[in-house]
Write an enzyme that holds these catalytic residues in place. Structure first.
Site, PDB file in Angstrom:
ATOM      1  N   ASP A  30       0.866  -1.177   0.000  1.00  0.00           N
ATOM      2  CA  ASP A  30       0.000   0.000   0.000  1.00  0.00           C
ATOM      3  C   ASP A  30       0.905   1.230   0.000  1.00  0.00           C
ATOM      4  OD1 ASP A  30      -1.766   2.193   0.905  1.00  0.00           O
ATOM      5  OD2 ASP A  30      -3.205   0.588   1.293  1.00  0.00           O
ATOM      6  N   ILE A  31       0.577   2.178  -0.877  1.00  0.00           N
ATOM      7  CA  ILE A  31       1.406   3.385  -0.998  1.00  0.00           C
ATOM      8  C   ILE A  31       1.408   4.162   0.323  1.00  0.00           C
ATOM      9  CG2 ILE A  31      -0.366   4.992  -1.878  1.00  0.00           C
ATOM     10  CD1 ILE A  31       3.101   4.549  -3.400  1.00  0.00           C
ATOM     11  N   ASN A  87     -12.494  -3.609   2.944  1.00  0.00           N
ATOM     12  CA  ASN A  87     -13.546  -2.593   3.012  1.00  0.00           C
ATOM     13  C   ASN A  87     -14.436  -2.696   1.780  1.00  0.00           C
ATOM     14  OD1 ASN A  87     -12.291  -1.620   5.335  1.00  0.00           O
ATOM     15  ND2 ASN A  87     -11.013  -0.198   4.193  1.00  0.00           N
ATOM     16  N   GLN A  94     -14.216   2.060   1.736  1.00  0.00           N
ATOM     17  CA  GLN A  94     -13.560   1.650   0.487  1.00  0.00           C
ATOM     18  C   GLN A  94     -13.334   2.903  -0.358  1.00  0.00           C
ATOM     19  OE1 GLN A  94     -15.642  -1.287  -1.923  1.00  0.00           O
ATOM     20  NE2 GLN A  94     -13.864  -1.569  -3.259  1.00  0.00           N
ATOM     21  N   HIS A 100      -9.869  -5.402  -2.723  1.00  0.00           N
ATOM     22  CA  HIS A 100      -8.519  -5.641  -2.202  1.00  0.00           C
ATOM     23  C   HIS A 100      -8.596  -5.985  -0.727  1.00  0.00           C
ATOM     24  CE1 HIS A 100      -9.610  -1.411  -2.021  1.00  0.00           C
ATOM     25  NE2 HIS A 100      -9.002  -1.393  -0.850  1.00  0.00           N
ATOM     26  N   HIS A 102      -6.485  -5.803   2.773  1.00  0.00           N
ATOM     27  CA  HIS A 102      -5.359  -5.172   3.462  1.00  0.00           C
ATOM     28  C   HIS A 102      -4.752  -6.167   4.443  1.00  0.00           C
ATOM     29  CE1 HIS A 102      -6.299  -0.793   2.657  1.00  0.00           C
ATOM     30  NE2 HIS A 102      -7.515  -1.285   2.482  1.00  0.00           N
TER      31      HIS A 102
HETATM   32  P1  AMP Z   1      -9.507   1.237   0.730  1.00  0.00           P
HETATM   33  O1  AMP Z   1      -9.642   2.584   1.395  1.00  0.00           O
HETATM   34  O2  AMP Z   1      -9.806   0.072   1.597  1.00  0.00           O
HETATM   35  O3  AMP Z   1     -10.269   1.222  -0.586  1.00  0.00           O
HETATM   36  O4  AMP Z   1      -7.973   1.095   0.396  1.00  0.00           O
HETATM   37  C1  AMP Z   1      -7.381   1.597  -0.759  1.00  0.00           C
HETATM   38  C2  AMP Z   1      -5.920   1.649  -0.491  1.00  0.00           C
HETATM   39  O5  AMP Z   1      -5.251   1.771  -1.732  1.00  0.00           O
HETATM   40  C3  AMP Z   1      -5.487   2.858   0.357  1.00  0.00           C
HETATM   41  O6  AMP Z   1      -4.922   2.376   1.577  1.00  0.00           O
HETATM   42  C4  AMP Z   1      -4.467   3.572  -0.508  1.00  0.00           C
HETATM   43  O7  AMP Z   1      -3.365   4.048   0.197  1.00  0.00           O
HETATM   44  C5  AMP Z   1      -4.067   2.501  -1.512  1.00  0.00           C
HETATM   45  N1  AMP Z   1      -3.602   2.990  -2.794  1.00  0.00           N
HETATM   46  C6  AMP Z   1      -4.209   3.895  -3.587  1.00  0.00           C
HETATM   47  N2  AMP Z   1      -3.480   4.084  -4.707  1.00  0.00           N
HETATM   48  C7  AMP Z   1      -2.404   3.264  -4.616  1.00  0.00           C
HETATM   49  C8  AMP Z   1      -1.275   3.001  -5.448  1.00  0.00           C
HETATM   50  N3  AMP Z   1      -1.105   3.607  -6.618  1.00  0.00           N
HETATM   51  N4  AMP Z   1      -0.376   2.099  -5.037  1.00  0.00           N
HETATM   52  C9  AMP Z   1      -0.523   1.472  -3.855  1.00  0.00           C
HETATM   53  N5  AMP Z   1      -1.560   1.674  -3.029  1.00  0.00           N
HETATM   54  C10 AMP Z   1      -2.485   2.570  -3.395  1.00  0.00           C
END
Ligand code: AMP
Ligand code: ZN
Length: 141
Positions: A30-31, A87, A94, A100, A102
């Site tokens: 996760d970024i 989520n 989400q 995805h 986590h």
């Molecule tokens: P959610 O809020 O459960 O939908 O989680 C989405 C996750 O994706 C968040 O924790 C973001 O930090 C992560 N995310 C969004 N864009 C990227 C990316 N380009 N590379 C890695 N993680 C990302």
């Protein structure tokens, strides 16, 4: 799917810190690293959320989770716990609509992650609990 950031990551159109890949799943950091090693596991097939999974896809994707969890634990033996979160829909936090999971390693109670359930034991009567269970039971196919 077009304009899906995770599909673009899977297709190597945008970069990611990949940790695992096979024919069904892609796993990457996760970024926003809530804790060190915070990893996302995504199905290669675009499904928006848990409600779009066929049983077979779910079986394959979720079956990979222990393998990746064990790898994180081996990589960071100082880890003392792991939260697994998925989520679904905006209300449930989400923000990327390609499903995805986590994996969030836990090192300390002071890290920036919390889940608060509270204690709601006794909120519903026995009859209400039975009605709630029955409402779901009748829909399981
Ligand atoms: P959610 O809020 O459960 O939908 O989680 C989405 C996750 O994706 C968040 O924790 C973001 O930090 C992560 N995310 C969004 N864009 C990227 C990316 N380009 N590379 C890695 N993680 C990302
Ligand atoms: Zn996608």
């Amino acid at each position: 799917m077009e304009n899906c950031i995770f599909c673009k990551i899977i297709n190597q159109e945008i970069p990611s810190y990949r940790v695992y890949e096979d024919e069904k799943v892609y796993a990457f950091l996760d970024i926003s690293q809530v804790t060190k090693g915070h990893t996302l596991v995504v199905p290669k097939e675009h499904v928006a959320d848990i409600f779009e999974y066929e049983e077979d896809l779910a079986a394959k994707v979720f079956a990979r989770i222990p393998k990746i969890a064990k790898a994180i634990e081996k990589a960071f033996p100082e880890m003392e716990g792991l939260n697994i979160m998925n989520n679904n829909k905006e209300l449930a936090y989400q923000s990327v609509f390609h499903s995805h999971i986590h994996l969030i390693p836990r090192y300390s109670k002071k890290d920036d992650f919390s889940i608060h359930f509270g204690d709601h034991t006794g909120k519903y009567s026995t009859e209400e609990m039975t009605a709630i269970a029955n409402a779901i039971k009748e829909q399981v196919k």
